[in-house]
Motif scaffolding. Structure first.
Motif, PDB file in Angstrom:
ATOM      1  N   GLU A  80       0.726  -1.089  -0.106  1.00  0.00           N
ATOM      2  CA  GLU A  80       0.310  -0.280   0.205  1.00  0.00           C
ATOM      3  C   GLU A  80       1.353   1.439  -0.133  1.00  0.00           C
ATOM      4  O   GLU A  80       1.638   1.292   0.893  1.00  0.00           O
ATOM      5  N   ASP A 130      -0.900   2.030  -4.836  1.00  0.00           N
ATOM      6  CA  ASP A 130      -0.446   0.726  -4.532  1.00  0.00           C
ATOM      7  C   ASP A 130       0.554   0.176  -5.740  1.00  0.00           C
ATOM      8  O   ASP A 130       1.120   1.065  -6.603  1.00  0.00           O
ATOM      9  N   TYR A 154       4.876   0.512   4.910  1.00  0.00           N
ATOM     10  CA  TYR A 154       4.043  -0.167   3.716  1.00  0.00           C
ATOM     11  C   TYR A 154       3.811  -1.001   3.457  1.00  0.00           C
ATOM     12  O   TYR A 154       4.180  -1.908   3.721  1.00  0.00           O
TER      13      TYR A 154
END
Length: 182
Positions: A80, A130, A154
């Protein structure tokens, strides 16, 4: 002669042949591989996909799974957000997790690898981008890749182990397997 099987473990499948702990049956390796006497060399979380090696040779199993042998494992990781060079460099140096520093890893952003669709699909949010990274490590702590990407900001959305040493997932569909020389 030792047997070695490469399996593309699908999402939501346990890395074992039986599931005695769950009151409702969950998918296991026995749903995909009907070869007696082979056992997984290492593990892959139920929510992770990709290469799992199975063998009937205890020494080979130890050489593959034991972190002392530092066999490189390469993962394709959908995260992400869009990691910047500082985040990738932190992964390359090693990151501090609750169980200590990780060894340095190889990390780089990659284009979408165009993998098979996952069932169920990874959640998609219009407002949060993403991207994919390739991460190669030489140790195997519990949920290590997920914890490493989260530690640099992340979180992992999808995790596919692509390679273990010289063995690769190339050409194997989810749930498919092939035997190779050990």
């Amino acid at each position: 002669m030792a047997r070695l099987i490469l399996l593309n473990k699908p999402f939501d499948v346990l890395s074992q042949f039986t599931d005695a702990k769950s009151p409702s049956p969950r998918a296991t390796l026995s749903d995909f591989v009907a070869v007696p006497g082979v056992y997984p060399a290492g593990r892959l979380d139920r929510d992770s996909e990709g290469l799992l090696l199975l063998t009937d040779d205890g020494r080979l199993q130890a050489r593959i799974a034991d972190p002392r042998f530092r066999l490189e494992k390469t993962y394709l990781v959908q995260v992400e957000g869009e990691p910047d060079e500082a985040a990738l460099e932190a992964l390359r140096r090693g990151v501090l997790l609750n169980d200590g520093m990780t060894r340095p890893a190889r990390a780089r952003r990659i284009a979408d690898p165009q993998l098979w669709p996952r069932d169920p699909p990874v959640r998609f949010r219009k407002t949060v981008p993403d991207c994919w990274i390739e991460l190669a490590i030489r140790e195997g702590r519990n949920r290590q890749v997920r914890r490493m990407t989260a530690a640099v900001g992340y979180p992992t959305l999808r995790l596919v182990r692509w390679r273990i040493g010289d063995w690769t997932l190339d050409g194997l569909a989810p749930g498919a397997w092939r035997e190779v020389p050990a």
